[in-house]
Every structure is written in structure tokens, then in C-alpha cells.
Scaffold this motif. Structure first.
Motif, PDB file in Angstrom:
ATOM      1  N   CYS A  31      20.990  95.990  34.371  1.00 48.67           N
ATOM      2  CA  CYS A  31      21.283  96.671  35.416  1.00 48.67           C
ATOM      3  C   CYS A  31      20.624  98.220  35.293  1.00 48.67           C
ATOM      4  O   CYS A  31      20.315  98.577  34.301  1.00 48.67           O
ATOM      5  CB  CYS A  31      22.754  97.191  35.452  1.00 48.67           C
ATOM      6  SG  CYS A  31      23.846  95.559  35.958  1.00 48.67           S
ATOM      7  N   THR A  32      20.269  98.726  36.577  1.00 51.66           N
ATOM      8  CA  THR A  32      19.522  99.873  36.621  1.00 51.66           C
ATOM      9  C   THR A  32      19.946 100.813  37.631  1.00 51.66           C
ATOM     10  O   THR A  32      20.293 100.173  38.661  1.00 51.66           O
ATOM     11  CB  THR A  32      18.126  99.834  36.694  1.00 51.66           C
ATOM     12  OG1 THR A  32      17.311 101.087  36.413  1.00 51.66           O
ATOM     13  CG2 THR A  32      17.556  99.207  37.649  1.00 51.66           C
ATOM     14  N   ASN A  33      20.098 102.164  37.446  1.00 49.03           N
ATOM     15  CA  ASN A  33      19.968 103.087  38.778  1.00 49.03           C
ATOM     16  C   ASN A  33      18.677 103.067  39.757  1.00 49.03           C
ATOM     17  O   ASN A  33      17.794 103.433  38.965  1.00 49.03           O
ATOM     18  CB  ASN A  33      20.370 104.527  38.432  1.00 49.03           C
ATOM     19  CG  ASN A  33      21.985 104.594  37.660  1.00 49.03           C
ATOM     20  OD1 ASN A  33      22.556 103.522  37.974  1.00 49.03           O
ATOM     21  ND2 ASN A  33      22.161 105.364  37.201  1.00 49.03           N
ATOM     22  N   ASP A  35      18.399 104.796  42.562  1.00 52.47           N
ATOM     23  CA  ASP A  35      17.868 106.111  43.002  1.00 52.47           C
ATOM     24  C   ASP A  35      18.507 107.291  42.091  1.00 52.47           C
ATOM     25  O   ASP A  35      19.174 106.923  41.170  1.00 52.47           O
ATOM     26  CB  ASP A  35      18.437 106.417  44.538  1.00 52.47           C
ATOM     27  CG  ASP A  35      17.878 107.438  45.331  1.00 52.47           C
ATOM     28  OD1 ASP A  35      17.009 108.303  44.973  1.00 52.47           O
ATOM     29  OD2 ASP A  35      18.056 107.357  46.561  1.00 52.47           O
ATOM     30  N   PRO A  37      20.729 109.807  40.499  1.00 57.00           N
ATOM     31  CA  PRO A  37      22.236 110.142  40.621  1.00 57.00           C
ATOM     32  C   PRO A  37      22.382 111.332  41.292  1.00 57.00           C
ATOM     33  O   PRO A  37      21.670 112.314  41.221  1.00 57.00           O
ATOM     34  CB  PRO A  37      22.526 109.923  39.094  1.00 57.00           C
ATOM     35  CG  PRO A  37      21.498 109.309  38.415  1.00 57.00           C
ATOM     36  CD  PRO A  37      20.376 109.815  38.968  1.00 57.00           C
ATOM     37  N   GLY A  47      23.573 105.843  48.114  1.00 51.69           N
ATOM     38  CA  GLY A  47      23.712 104.334  47.722  1.00 51.69           C
ATOM     39  C   GLY A  47      24.742 103.717  48.665  1.00 51.69           C
ATOM     40  O   GLY A  47      25.305 102.895  48.289  1.00 51.69           O
ATOM     41  N   HIS A 347      27.138 100.364  44.667  1.00 51.59           N
ATOM     42  CA  HIS A 347      27.121 101.784  44.718  1.00 51.59           C
ATOM     43  C   HIS A 347      28.604 102.193  44.015  1.00 51.59           C
ATOM     44  O   HIS A 347      29.582 101.761  44.484  1.00 51.59           O
ATOM     45  CB  HIS A 347      27.148 102.442  46.165  1.00 51.59           C
ATOM     46  CG  HIS A 347      27.359 104.026  46.003  1.00 51.59           C
ATOM     47  ND1 HIS A 347      28.536 104.268  46.527  1.00 51.59           N
ATOM     48  CD2 HIS A 347      26.625 104.963  45.497  1.00 51.59           C
ATOM     49  CE1 HIS A 347      28.138 105.771  46.463  1.00 51.59           C
ATOM     50  NE2 HIS A 347      27.208 106.128  45.731  1.00 51.59           N
ATOM     51  N   THR A 351      28.275 105.124  37.855  1.00 47.96           N
ATOM     52  CA  THR A 351      27.086 105.043  37.626  1.00 47.96           C
ATOM     53  C   THR A 351      26.207 106.090  38.105  1.00 47.96           C
ATOM     54  O   THR A 351      25.178 106.211  38.283  1.00 47.96           O
ATOM     55  CB  THR A 351      26.378 103.907  38.214  1.00 47.96           C
ATOM     56  OG1 THR A 351      26.392 103.709  39.450  1.00 47.96           O
ATOM     57  CG2 THR A 351      26.829 102.710  37.454  1.00 47.96           C
ATOM     58  N   ALA A 354      25.045 106.565  42.354  1.00 44.18           N
ATOM     59  CA  ALA A 354      23.608 106.395  42.468  1.00 44.18           C
ATOM     60  C   ALA A 354      23.580 105.038  43.212  1.00 44.18           C
ATOM     61  O   ALA A 354      24.440 104.119  42.747  1.00 44.18           O
ATOM     62  CB  ALA A 354      22.448 106.439  41.265  1.00 44.18           C
ATOM     63  N   SER A 356      22.733 101.398  42.638  1.00 47.53           N
ATOM     64  CA  SER A 356      22.403 100.484  41.331  1.00 47.53           C
ATOM     65  C   SER A 356      22.024  99.213  41.825  1.00 47.53           C
ATOM     66  O   SER A 356      22.415  98.422  42.613  1.00 47.53           O
ATOM     67  CB  SER A 356      23.879 100.429  40.566  1.00 47.53           C
ATOM     68  OG  SER A 356      24.017 101.663  40.191  1.00 47.53           O
TER      69      SER A 356
END
Length: 469
Positions: A31-33, A35, A37, A47, A347, A351, A354, A356
Motif C-alpha cells: 500500500c502507498t499514499n 497524493d 497527505p 482522495g 481514502h 493514512t 490521502a 491511497s
């Protein structure tokens, strides 16, 4: 072991080849952000109302960028890590969906504020989008809970008219958008819409906020037929619908029991229902897809504070996995097959408020091209005539039902399997035999071979999933 019963052929050698699906759950999730935060608040991040699509083999997202005035954003990944963000429109947006229509990324979204209209956008190139005004009223608020699909190669969308509290459907006829009122109440209807195409015509699942029921609309010609799917408690929020195996499948939230449930129908009869997950408070923000020719659902669990993934195992139950944990709340989840992996966009304030994106390992999806098109499989066989075995053949039709089989996904391994029955019909005298065999598994492809040695005839079944092997 496999029992083969009621073989109604003389002088037969039977060989069956089939891809056997194996669920690699739990998946290995990354998993990654996507945009940057925000400030850990619902109104200063990015998000909101996130939507996911596969563009080529890449994940692409559309969402409202709250930290920048809720502007409409498109964000596509190239390769494994590089995301490129485009600002489509700087006005304030809510309720949106992204789909690929006629091979073009397309977004329909509600503009929030002084306008309160429904717009759609089609991508031409980087930050170059064509804008379409779909539905407008200077004294009304239209376009909430928007859902989008492709119909005859063009845009078709269902949505809630917030001022009139009704369900609407709009489609591109090649010249302009035609707007139809599908259900005008008198209840507050049309929230959590999900639109698909069935037998060439649009169908819509939606929520009746006055009676707390899941409802269904089916268009034939220019006429809409309305029905209630279920009234069992407060049911139908967060509905998501897909056409699988030639039937309609709807996942939805059962608020009365705090569960995620599934309704399905061929539309020729009634609806059947089953629970997907009943563990605690679970099942909001559902998203339904076909994975390895079986239904799969993503949703949020309040009890586990996690985004969950469930997949039907083919034998009457569901298997579960956590996509992302320590998630205190979400406002949107969307799941697709992207580049041969399971992709989940969401979203959450947890997180960093952001956008995600999570994706499974490749091993979690056996066949990314599977579409849940048909079930069970029907194949044909040929058999020599009893009077002219060396020259003449007659056609024999067989229906082969192959249940889900669990096997270890390592090379050169074996596992026992169980098949209910393989039956063949022919005009010759009948006989019954019982034989056994075993599954051979090599890497991610498995096949079963059974032989009844009475010579000459051959039956060969190739699963649709074998076409590209």
C-alpha cells in the motif's frame, strides 16, 4: 480422489483438461499514499470519493482534492511507482466515478456549490479533457451518488436527484445526453446507485432511503421496470453490482445486522441471498469484482479497523484477508483487477487523509483475464460409431461441472481432488463405471486427467482460461 459415474458410452477413452483455480489468500499487499497527505482532517486532504480503473495495464485514480478546494483530479501510475497527477477542473467536486469507455478514461462527477450539476469528462491527452454537461437545473441539486458504465460505446450514468429525491439515468446518444427519470418516488430513492448493462439494456441497483430497502430497475426498450430486491431490515446502502455468469450480483450493507451480504438473480425468477461476512460490524463501502472466475468483494470492517477482501471459494463459503489495517474510518473504497493484480483504492483519515492505493502480489491472481462469463461449462465430444469405429464419428454433448479445487502452488506437487460428476449422453447402450485419478499441479496451472480405457474415442475439454496458455 475423483469418482466418475454414469459414463454412457461404449469404447471410450476420456481425457479432461481444466485449469483449477487456487486462491492464494492471504495475499501479499503493498500500500502507498498516492497524493500528498493533508492535515489529518476530512477537509484538508486528498482522495475523497476515490474511484479506480485499469488504463492499459496501469492503475488510474480519480478523486476530489480537498486540500486544494475539492478540485477534480486524475492520477495514473506508470511502471511500478511513478504517479502523474492531472487537474481536470478546479471547481468543487463530490460524488464521482472513473471508468474506461471506448478505451478512453472517463469521469462523471457532481459539482458541489453554486452550480450543483452533473458533468462528465473524457481524456484526450495530459490535462486535456473534453467536458460534457449531463444534467442541470438552476434551482436544483443533481448528480449525487453517481455511477458510470459503457453502453453502446458511450457514456451511461445513474445518479440521485437530491432536490427531487428521485433516481435518474442519462446516456449519450451520439449527439447529446438524454435524461430519464427512472424512479420518482414518492420516497427518497436513488442513493448508492450502481449501473450495469444486462442483455443489452441498463440495469440499476439503488437504495430507498425512505423504506430502507434495496431496489432494482431494469430497462427494456424505453421502459423502466421497478422492483424491490429485499426488505429484510435496513438493507441496500453501499450497493455495488456486476453481471457474473449471466446473472446479476449485488453486494450491499445490511445495516440491521452490520454485515455485508450478496443478492443474485438471473432476472427470470426471484433473488437469492447469502452473507459474505458477519464478523462484528463490517461491510460498508462495498466493491464487487470478478477474480479468477469467482466473485470477490472489498469492504470496510469497523470491528477490525481494516479494509477487508473476501472471495468466494467455489464450494459454499468465503475466504478472507485484510488489505490494510489500523484504518479508523474510510469514505470510499474501489477494487479492480489491474495489471494482473488485485488493486484497491481508498481514502482514509488514518493514512494522512490521502488518496491511497494497495495492490496484491501477482501470485494472488491465477488468471487475470477471467471474466466470470459462464458457469457451469458445456463442452462437446466426438465418438466413433459402434458399427464403423475406424471411420465414422458422431457428436456427443457433455456437461462438465468442475468444482473449486485447492492445491499447493508449487511445482511438481500433487493434491487430492473431488469432482461431483461428469455425465455424457449418447444414443448407444448405457453402462456405468467408477474410476479414480489425481490432480497434477505445475506452478499456477493445474490439470486433471482421467481415462477409461476402452479404446478409440477421445473427449477433450479445454477451459476458457486455457486459451492463452
Amino acid at each position: 480422489m475423483i469418482a466418475i459415474r454414469h459414463l454412457l458410452l461404449l469404447n471410450l477413452v476420456l481425457t479432461v483438461f481444466a485449469v483449477v483455480k487456487t486462491a492464494a489468500i492471504p495475499c501479499d499487499w503493498t500500500c502507498t499514499n498516492v497524493d500528498a497527505p493533508g492535515g489529518f482532517g476530512w477537509y484538508d486532504g486528498s482522495g475523497d470519493y476515490i474511484s479506480l480503473a485499469e488504463v492499459g495495464v496501469n492503475p488510474a485514480l480519480a478523486y476530489s482534492d480537498t486540500k486544494n478546494g475539492k478540485q477534480l483530479v486524475y492520477n495514473e501510475r506508470s511502471g511500478n511507482s511513478t504517479w502523474t497527477k492531472e487537474v481536470i477542473d478546479t471547481r468543487s467536486f463530490r460524488w464521482l466515478q472513473l471508468e474506461v469507455i471506448a478505451s478512453v478514461p472517463t469521469i462523471c462527477a457532481h459539482i458541489n456549490g453554486s452550480v450543483d450539476d452533473l458533468y462528465c469528462f473524457k481524456r484526450n491527452s495530459f490535462e486535456n479533457w473534453t467536458t460534457y454537461l449531463v444534467d442541470t437545473n438552476p434551482y436544483a441539486d443533481v448528480g449525487h451518488y453517481v455511477s458510470l458504465t459503457e453502453w453502446n460505446g458511450r457514456i451511461a450514468t445513474a445518479y440521485h436527484h437530491n432536490s427531487y429525491n428521485d433516481l435518474r439515468f442519462a446516456y449519450d446518444n451520439g449527439t447529446d445526453f438524454v435524461v430519464e427519470t427512472v424512479d420518482d418516488g414518492p420516497n427518497d430513492v436513488g442513493k448508492w446507485t450502481s449501473v450495469e448493462i444486462f442483455d443489452g439494456y441498463p440495469i440499476i441497483a439503488y437504495y430507498d432511503d425512505s423504506t430502507n430497502d434495496l431496489k432494482f430497475a431494469n430497462r427494456s426498450g424505453g421502459t423502466w421496470s421497478l422492483s424491490t430486491v429485499t426488505t429484510a431490515g435496513s438493507v441496500g446502502m453501499y450497493a455495488d453490482m456486476k453481471v457474473l455468469y449471466g446473472r446479476v450480483y449485488i453486494t450491499y450493507y445490511d445495516y440491521s445486522n452490520r454485515d455485508i451480504s450478496l443478492a443474485k438473480s438471473d432476472l427470470a425468477g426471484g433473488w437469492t441471498f447469502e452473507d459474505i461476512d458477519t464478523s462484528g460490524y463490517t461491510g460498508t463501502y462495498t466493491s464487487l469484482v470478478c477474480i479468477d472466475d469467482r466473485p470477490g468483494a472489498a469492504y470496510y470492517s469497523d470491528t477490525l479497523n481494516a479494509i477487508r477482501f473476501a472471495q468466494y471459494n467455489g464450494s459454499g463459503s468465503w475466504v478472507y484477508d485484510s488489505v490494510a489495517t489500523s484504518i479508523n474510518s474510510v469514505d470510499s473504497i474501489d477494487m479492480r483487477i489491474v495489471g494482473g493484480k488485485i488493486g484497491v483504492a481508498y481514502h482514509s483519515e488514518s493514512t494522512g487523509d490521502a488518496a491511497s492505493y494497495c495492490e496484491s502480489s501477482t501470485a494472488c491472481v491465477v488468471d487475470p483475464s477471467a471474466t466470470c462469463a459462464t458457469e457451469p461449462v458445456t463442452a462437446t465430444a466426438t465418438q466413433p460409431s459402434a458399427t464403423q469405429p475406424s471411420e465414422t464419428q458422431v457428436s456427443v454433448t457433455a456437461t462438465v461441472t468442475i468444482p473449486t479445487i485447492t492445491a499447493t502452488q508449487a511445482s511438481d506437487t500433487q493434491a487430492s481432488i473431488t469432482a461431483t460428476e461428469i455425465s455424457l449422453t449418447a444414443t448407444q447402450a448405457s453402462r456405468s463405471e467408477e474410476h479414480t485419478s489425481e490432480l497434477q499441479s505445475h506452478s499456477f496451472t493445474s490439470y486433471a486427467v482421467f481415462c477409461l480405457h476402452k479404446k478409440i474415442a477421445h473427449f477433450k475439454y479445454i477451459s476458457p482460461q486455457c486459451n492463452n496458455l
